[in-house]
Design an enzyme around this catalytic site. Structure first.
Site, PDB file in Angstrom:
ATOM      1  N   GLY A 155       5.577   4.586  -4.875  1.00 47.37           N
ATOM      2  CA  GLY A 155       4.756   3.377  -4.798  1.00 47.37           C
ATOM      3  C   GLY A 155       4.960   2.557  -6.066  1.00 47.37           C
ATOM      4  O   GLY A 155       6.028   2.570  -6.671  1.00 47.37           O
ATOM      5  N   ARG A 156       3.892   1.864  -6.481  1.00 44.72           N
ATOM      6  CA  ARG A 156       3.998   1.010  -7.676  1.00 44.72           C
ATOM      7  C   ARG A 156       4.419   1.829  -8.900  1.00 44.72           C
ATOM      8  O   ARG A 156       5.379   1.487  -9.594  1.00 44.72           O
ATOM      9  CB  ARG A 156       2.640   0.326  -7.950  1.00 44.72           C
ATOM     10  CG  ARG A 156       2.294  -0.784  -6.996  1.00 44.72           C
ATOM     11  CD  ARG A 156       0.859  -1.221  -7.206  1.00 44.72           C
ATOM     12  NE  ARG A 156      -0.061  -0.161  -6.841  1.00 44.72           N
ATOM     13  CZ  ARG A 156      -0.837  -0.173  -5.754  1.00 44.72           C
ATOM     14  NH1 ARG A 156      -0.854  -1.210  -4.970  1.00 44.72           N
ATOM     15  NH2 ARG A 156      -1.628   0.841  -5.484  1.00 44.72           N
ATOM     16  N   ARG A 178       6.311   8.427   2.035  1.00 50.31           N
ATOM     17  CA  ARG A 178       6.133   8.444   3.484  1.00 50.31           C
ATOM     18  C   ARG A 178       7.164   7.545   4.152  1.00 50.31           C
ATOM     19  O   ARG A 178       7.523   7.743   5.298  1.00 50.31           O
ATOM     20  CB  ARG A 178       4.717   7.997   3.835  1.00 50.31           C
ATOM     21  CG  ARG A 178       3.689   9.035   3.388  1.00 50.31           C
ATOM     22  CD  ARG A 178       2.296   8.605   3.672  1.00 50.31           C
ATOM     23  NE  ARG A 178       1.961   7.379   2.950  1.00 50.31           N
ATOM     24  CZ  ARG A 178       0.738   6.915   2.797  1.00 50.31           C
ATOM     25  NH1 ARG A 178      -0.273   7.560   3.328  1.00 50.31           N
ATOM     26  NH2 ARG A 178       0.504   5.803   2.127  1.00 50.31           N
ATOM     27  N   ARG A 236      -2.493  13.232  -9.798  1.00 49.23           N
ATOM     28  CA  ARG A 236      -3.817  13.839  -9.863  1.00 49.23           C
ATOM     29  C   ARG A 236      -3.602  15.337  -9.950  1.00 49.23           C
ATOM     30  O   ARG A 236      -2.679  15.873  -9.324  1.00 49.23           O
ATOM     31  CB  ARG A 236      -4.650  13.511  -8.612  1.00 49.23           C
ATOM     32  CG  ARG A 236      -5.259  12.117  -8.615  1.00 49.23           C
ATOM     33  CD  ARG A 236      -6.386  11.973  -9.642  1.00 49.23           C
ATOM     34  NE  ARG A 236      -6.986  10.645  -9.650  1.00 49.23           N
ATOM     35  CZ  ARG A 236      -6.648   9.660 -10.478  1.00 49.23           C
ATOM     36  NH1 ARG A 236      -5.702   9.832 -11.379  1.00 49.23           N
ATOM     37  NH2 ARG A 236      -7.266   8.494 -10.426  1.00 49.23           N
ATOM     38  N   GLU A 265      -9.780  19.386 -14.313  1.00 51.99           N
ATOM     39  CA  GLU A 265     -10.000  18.725 -15.607  1.00 51.99           C
ATOM     40  C   GLU A 265     -11.459  18.323 -15.773  1.00 51.99           C
ATOM     41  O   GLU A 265     -12.116  17.984 -14.778  1.00 51.99           O
ATOM     42  CB  GLU A 265      -9.053  17.527 -15.764  1.00 51.99           C
ATOM     43  CG  GLU A 265      -9.285  16.371 -14.825  1.00 51.99           C
ATOM     44  CD  GLU A 265      -8.248  15.270 -15.009  1.00 51.99           C
ATOM     45  OE1 GLU A 265      -7.069  15.495 -14.718  1.00 51.99           O
ATOM     46  OE2 GLU A 265      -8.643  14.180 -15.448  1.00 51.99           O
ATOM     47  N   HIS A 283      -5.182  13.106 -19.879  1.00 52.01           N
ATOM     48  CA  HIS A 283      -5.284  12.011 -18.894  1.00 52.01           C
ATOM     49  C   HIS A 283      -5.191  10.636 -19.578  1.00 52.01           C
ATOM     50  O   HIS A 283      -6.113   9.827 -19.513  1.00 52.01           O
ATOM     51  CB  HIS A 283      -6.595  12.125 -18.092  1.00 52.01           C
ATOM     52  CG  HIS A 283      -6.523  11.488 -16.749  1.00 52.01           C
ATOM     53  ND1 HIS A 283      -7.091  12.018 -15.619  1.00 52.01           N
ATOM     54  CD2 HIS A 283      -5.921  10.339 -16.333  1.00 52.01           C
ATOM     55  CE1 HIS A 283      -6.864  11.230 -14.583  1.00 52.01           C
ATOM     56  NE2 HIS A 283      -6.148  10.199 -14.987  1.00 52.01           N
ATOM     57  N   GLY A 285      -2.848   8.291 -19.018  1.00 53.47           N
ATOM     58  CA  GLY A 285      -2.028   7.326 -18.255  1.00 53.47           C
ATOM     59  C   GLY A 285      -2.273   5.857 -18.576  1.00 53.47           C
ATOM     60  O   GLY A 285      -1.345   5.122 -18.885  1.00 53.47           O
TER      61      GLY A 285
HETATM   62  P1  NAP Z   1       0.679   3.421  -4.611  1.00 51.58           P
HETATM   63  O1  NAP Z   1       1.404   2.166  -4.966  1.00 51.58           O
HETATM   64  O2  NAP Z   1      -0.256   3.423  -3.455  1.00 51.58           O
HETATM   65  O3  NAP Z   1       1.797   4.547  -4.396  1.00 51.58           O
HETATM   66  C1  NAP Z   1       1.545   5.785  -3.866  1.00 51.58           C
HETATM   67  C2  NAP Z   1       2.823   6.311  -3.231  1.00 51.58           C
HETATM   68  O4  NAP Z   1       2.579   7.621  -2.756  1.00 51.58           O
HETATM   69  C3  NAP Z   1       3.300   5.492  -2.057  1.00 51.58           C
HETATM   70  O5  NAP Z   1       4.661   5.258  -2.201  1.00 51.58           O
HETATM   71  C4  NAP Z   1       3.044   6.386  -0.856  1.00 51.58           C
HETATM   72  O6  NAP Z   1       4.052   6.322   0.127  1.00 51.58           O
HETATM   73  C5  NAP Z   1       3.119   7.745  -1.469  1.00 51.58           C
HETATM   74  N1  NAP Z   1       2.355   8.725  -0.710  1.00 51.58           N
HETATM   75  C6  NAP Z   1       1.077   8.645  -0.302  1.00 51.58           C
HETATM   76  N2  NAP Z   1       0.735   9.762   0.356  1.00 51.58           N
HETATM   77  C7  NAP Z   1       1.838  10.536   0.352  1.00 51.58           C
HETATM   78  C8  NAP Z   1       2.128  11.809   0.886  1.00 51.58           C
HETATM   79  N3  NAP Z   1       1.202  12.493   1.562  1.00 51.58           N
HETATM   80  N4  NAP Z   1       3.367  12.317   0.680  1.00 51.58           N
HETATM   81  C9  NAP Z   1       4.287  11.611   0.000  1.00 51.58           C
HETATM   82  N5  NAP Z   1       4.078  10.401  -0.521  1.00 51.58           N
HETATM   83  C10 NAP Z   1       2.867   9.882  -0.326  1.00 51.58           C
HETATM   84  O7  NAP Z   1      -0.173   3.943  -5.838  1.00 51.58           O
HETATM   85  P2  NAP Z   1       0.166   3.812  -7.411  1.00 51.58           P
HETATM   86  O8  NAP Z   1      -0.448   2.586  -7.949  1.00 51.58           O
HETATM   87  O9  NAP Z   1       1.615   4.045  -7.612  1.00 51.58           O
HETATM   88  O10 NAP Z   1      -0.688   5.046  -7.971  1.00 51.58           O
HETATM   89  C11 NAP Z   1      -0.389   6.369  -7.557  1.00 51.58           C
HETATM   90  C12 NAP Z   1      -1.429   7.331  -8.062  1.00 51.58           C
HETATM   91  O11 NAP Z   1      -1.239   7.564  -9.445  1.00 51.58           O
HETATM   92  C13 NAP Z   1      -2.877   6.848  -7.981  1.00 51.58           C
HETATM   93  O12 NAP Z   1      -3.417   7.020  -6.674  1.00 51.58           O
HETATM   94  C14 NAP Z   1      -3.578   7.685  -9.021  1.00 51.58           C
HETATM   95  O13 NAP Z   1      -4.128   8.847  -8.449  1.00 51.58           O
HETATM   96  C15 NAP Z   1      -2.451   8.073  -9.979  1.00 51.58           C
HETATM   97  N6  NAP Z   1      -2.660   7.450 -11.302  1.00 51.58           N
HETATM   98  C16 NAP Z   1      -2.787   8.261 -12.402  1.00 51.58           C
HETATM   99  C17 NAP Z   1      -3.000   7.686 -13.649  1.00 51.58           C
HETATM  100  C18 NAP Z   1      -3.164   8.516 -14.883  1.00 51.58           C
HETATM  101  O14 NAP Z   1      -3.904   8.105 -15.776  1.00 51.58           O
HETATM  102  N7  NAP Z   1      -2.489   9.642 -15.017  1.00 51.58           N
HETATM  103  C19 NAP Z   1      -3.078   6.294 -13.782  1.00 51.58           C
HETATM  104  C20 NAP Z   1      -2.944   5.509 -12.648  1.00 51.58           C
HETATM  105  C21 NAP Z   1      -2.731   6.100 -11.408  1.00 51.58           C
HETATM  106  P3  NAP Z   1       4.345   5.043   1.065  1.00 51.58           P
HETATM  107  O15 NAP Z   1       4.594   3.900   0.153  1.00 51.58           O
HETATM  108  O16 NAP Z   1       5.554   5.432   1.802  1.00 51.58           O
HETATM  109  O17 NAP Z   1       3.122   4.862   1.895  1.00 51.58           O
END
Ligand code: NAP
Length: 316
Positions: A155-156, A178, A236, A265, A283, A285
């Site tokens: 994703g992003r 996905r 996560r 955590e 954490h 990020g």
């Molecule tokens: P996003 O743009 O929604 O990207 C999530 C990606 O995961 C998408 O490409 C999606 O696939 C894929 N996905 C979802 N369910 C899946 C599954 N069951 N199997 C395989 N791939 C799957 O979200 P983002 O902005 O990148 O953020 C991702 C996550 O990073 C957040 O939800 C958050 O939990 C975590 N995060 C952590 C921190 C930190 O401080 N460590 C900071 C920010 C975010 P598709 O595109 O094909 O639907």
């Protein structure tokens, strides 16, 4: 319109909230208790919750018909909110996508480099006064440039990590998601997670948390990885079966891990703390002033849209 913000924010975000809304800002930096969440739903029109505030199905069941109509979550990840139950109770949920992308990708690279090049271990050695000087076989780590990285969740954030790996480090990028992505650089879509795990030097997790991805990385995935491979998790904690990870590290099934998030955590397994080949961050990020301010503004933009009766910019 009464607004509750569940944690202290950066000064600029607190100032805006006070200027624009009738706001109460909780001083506690710890997650809200069940009682606090119930009172918040009963007494405020909008709540800005964040990571750790477990707005579960049970909370919404206990809340009945809440006064609150919007949870404007501070953060892109919202797996701590049962969105279906919120909707059923008439509560909308928004998040803060985009604002967090680059900072989180930077932390993924920090973990990847630190773990591969043994930077944490080296720093501890120097600080302990135990460094005996350079020699040709001192603290040899894993080369990064040109290696193969597998991104789980393109994703992003996944794409921002992939760009850094491809353009910055000349790495070959493979990914699982996905759906396949239309990208402006070479990246191999590998829908089978086990095949991906088995084929890479670094496996980086960037999927959302929640029921669908819980323990996506389990004993079998870890067993599929190469002995010299390193796991990086900025997603996560619950995405990784932490007990299985500890045993894979103890049994040298993988070479190391770089973790920003943990299954329980802030509780840390002692076993991880004692391993030199893991990098452990608290954490971090999105932890920069600019990013936390941008996240706060985005959450408040959603609050403002709600108050004005406009469409919510970031519904989940
Ligand atoms: P996003 O743009 O929604 O990207 C999530 C990606 O995961 C998408 O490409 C999606 O696939 C894929 N996905 C979802 N369910 C899946 C599954 N069951 N199997 C395989 N791939 C799957 O979200 P983002 O902005 O990148 O953020 C991702 C996550 O990073 C957040 O939800 C958050 O939990 C975590 N995060 C952590 C921190 C930190 O401080 N460590 C900071 C920010 C975010 P598709 O595109 O094909 O639907």
């Amino acid at each position: 319109m009464k607004l509750l913000i569940a944690r202290p924010m950066t000064p600029v975000v607190e100032a805006r909230a006070r200027a624009e809304f009738d706001v109460e800002i909780r001083e506690n930096t710890l997650p809200m208790s069940q009682q606090e969440m119930l009172s918040a739903l009963a007494e405020f029109d909008v709540v800005v919750p964040t990571l750790g505030d477990q707005f579960s199905a049970q909370i919404f069941a206990d809340a009945g018909s809440p006064q609150c109509k919007l949870l404007a979550n501070f953060g892109v990840g919202y797996n701590h909110i049962d969105v279906q139950s919120a909707r059923a109770a008439g509560v909308e949920v928004t998040n803060t996508p985009g604002a967090v992308t680059d900072a989180t990708a930077d932390i993924a690279m920090t973990l990847l480099l630190t773990t591969a090049r043994r930077a944490g271990e080296g720093e501890r050695l120097v600080r302990a006064g135990q460094w005996q000087g350079w020699h040709p076989t001192q603290m040899l780590g894993h080369h990064v440039t040109g290696k193969r990285v597998g991104i789980v969740g393109m994703g992003r954030i996944g794409q921002a990590i992939a760009r850094r790996c491809h353009f910055g480090f000349g790495m070959q990028v493979a990914y699982q998601s996905r759906s396949a992505k239309d990208l402006d650089f070479a990246a191999e879509f590998t829908p089978d997670l086990h095949k991906l795990a088995a084929s890479v030097d670094f496996l980086v997790l960037a999927v959302p948390g929640g029921a669908e991805t819980r323990h996506l990385i389990n004993a079998q995935t870890l067993e599929a990885m190469n002995l010299s491979a390193i796991l990086i998790n900025i997603a996560r904690g619950e995405v990784v079966d932490e007990a299985a990870l500890i045993s894979a590290l103890e049994n040298r099934q993988i070479a190391g891990a770089g973790l920003d998030v943990y299954e329980f955590e802030p509780k840390m397994p002692q076993a991880l703390c004692e391993m030199e080949n893991v990098t452990l961050l608290p954490h971090l990020g999105t932890a920069t002033e600019e990013v936390r301010s941008n996240m706060g503004h985005m959450a408040l933009d959603n609050v403002a849209a709600f108050v004005a009766g406009r469409a919510l910019p970031n519904p989940v």
